[in-house]
Write an enzyme that holds these catalytic residues in place. Structure first.
Site, PDB file in Angstrom:
ATOM      1  N   HIS A  41      55.378  17.675  17.071  1.00 54.60           N
ATOM      2  CA  HIS A  41      54.520  17.927  15.886  1.00 54.60           C
ATOM      3  C   HIS A  41      53.134  17.728  16.277  1.00 54.60           C
ATOM      4  O   HIS A  41      52.859  17.002  17.309  1.00 54.60           O
ATOM      5  CB  HIS A  41      55.014  16.795  14.760  1.00 54.60           C
ATOM      6  N   ASN A  97      48.703  18.024  14.850  1.00 58.03           N
ATOM      7  CA  ASN A  97      48.024  18.012  13.595  1.00 58.03           C
ATOM      8  C   ASN A  97      46.667  17.493  14.030  1.00 58.03           C
ATOM      9  O   ASN A  97      46.132  16.781  14.824  1.00 58.03           O
ATOM     10  CB  ASN A  97      48.456  17.015  12.622  1.00 58.03           C
ATOM     11  N   ARG A 100      42.471  17.805  12.101  1.00 57.71           N
ATOM     12  CA  ARG A 100      41.964  18.068  10.657  1.00 57.71           C
ATOM     13  C   ARG A 100      40.577  17.478  10.684  1.00 57.71           C
ATOM     14  O   ARG A 100      40.171  16.706  11.583  1.00 57.71           O
ATOM     15  CB  ARG A 100      42.766  17.306   9.670  1.00 57.71           C
ATOM     16  N   GLY A 119      49.178  19.665  -3.873  1.00 58.89           N
ATOM     17  CA  GLY A 119      49.000  20.589  -2.656  1.00 58.89           C
ATOM     18  C   GLY A 119      49.944  21.604  -2.783  1.00 58.89           C
ATOM     19  O   GLY A 119      50.783  21.599  -3.731  1.00 58.89           O
ATOM     20  N   ARG A 120      50.199  22.455  -1.888  1.00 58.93           N
ATOM     21  CA  ARG A 120      51.239  23.687  -1.917  1.00 58.93           C
ATOM     22  C   ARG A 120      52.429  23.158  -1.476  1.00 58.93           C
ATOM     23  O   ARG A 120      52.426  22.863  -0.044  1.00 58.93           O
ATOM     24  CB  ARG A 120      50.494  24.680  -1.152  1.00 58.93           C
TER      25      ARG A 120
END
EC number: 1.3.3.3
Length: 299
Positions: free
Chosen positions: A106, A108, A110, A259-260
């Site tokens: 994983h 990420n 941002r 959120g989506r």
């Protein structure tokens, strides 16, 4: 230099492209892209590779959302954000391999910025990467952490130990009293000493993920396995689901703020199993995992 959200966005779009190309080169299968728009402002590109030669599922998501006001859940903890417009953008990815000897990974990165006229912007970077093996190989763990340490070194001797510790603390299942995996790096709220320094670090983490992960994939992807190993992999994937739905702040924030959902839950493994009171056989490789994932200094 003052924060440049456009520059960050361009880096993130390019990073998504690069990582997808690198994963396709290893796997042979192509990503399918799903572009989406957010009614309240912004949108993203979700890309998923399914049932490839190496990866059962890999999801690489870019999102850029913006709005005139922060949700109440966010300003409750950060009153300084009230009354500001905001932009939040990032790339988030999870890779679930077929072969149980290849770990799940994983990553990420941002960026967040909130602005209002006549005031300095409030901004920060966050991100990291972590590894979740099902069968422990010391050389893989050492390579993973050495890559993390080496990318941190130009930014200071204390950076890797600090963000490794934060990662170990974050990816912890309190209800199981165990780590999710062997960790890596985790950072958040990074905004000192200045924008350029923080942006450079975020870029190093984003680019460093495939340097850390792909050599491990190449080393393990052809190892033979059977139904026994596959069943253990599916059982351990249950921990991944438990963490994401119970403890992960990003997942919870996304679901609570409209959120989506498809993109947020893209991190879920396609197949998973639970077994009541499962106990691995004493002395087996499966039993060894619980010791292997305990916090330690790998480098």
């Amino acid at each position: 230099m003052k924060p440049d959200a456009h520059q960050v966005k361009q880096f993130l779009l390019n990073l998504q492209d690069t990582i997808c190309q690198q994963l396709t080169a290893v796997d042979g299968a192509e990503f399918v892209e799903d572009s989406w728009q957010r009614e309240a402002g912004g949108g993203g590109r979700s890309r998923v590779l399914r049932n490839g030669g190496v990866f059962e599922q890999a999801g690489v998501n870019f999102s850029h959302v913006h709005g005139e006001a922060m949700p109440a859940s966010a300003t409750a903890h950060r009153p300084e954000l009230a009354g500001r417009s905001f932009e939040a953008m990032g790339v988030s990815l999870v890779v679930h391999p077929h072969n149980p000897y290849v770990p799940t990974s994983h990553a990420n990165v941002r960026f967040f910025i909130a602005e209002k006229p006549g005031a300095e912007p409030v901004w920060w970077f966050g991100g990291g990467f972590d590894l979740t093996p099902f069968y422990g190989f010391e050389e893989d763990a050492i390579h993973w952490h050495r890559t993390a340490r080496d990318l941190c070194l130009p930014f200071g001797e204390d950076v890797y130990p600090r963000y490794k510790k934060w990662c170990d603390e974050y990816f912890y299942l309190k209800h199981r009293n165990e780590q999710r995996g062997i960790g890596g790096l985790f950072f958040d709220d990074l905004n000192t000493p200045d924008f350029d320094h923080c942006f450079a670090f975020m870029q190093a983490v984003g680019k460093g993920y495939t340097d850390a992960y792909l050599p491990i994939v190449e080393r393990r992807k052809a190892m033979e396995y059977g139904e026994h190993e596959r069943n253990f992999q599916l059982y351990r994937r249950g921990r991944y689901v438990e963490f994401n739905l119970v403890w992960d702040r990003g997942t919870l924030f996304g679901l609570q703020t409209g959120g989506r959902t498809e993109s947020i839950l893209m991190s879920m493994p396609p197949l998973v199993r639970w077994e009541y009171d499962y106990q691995p056989e004493a002395g087996s490789p499966e039993a060894a995992l619980s010791e292997f994932i305990k916090v330690r200094d790998w480098v």
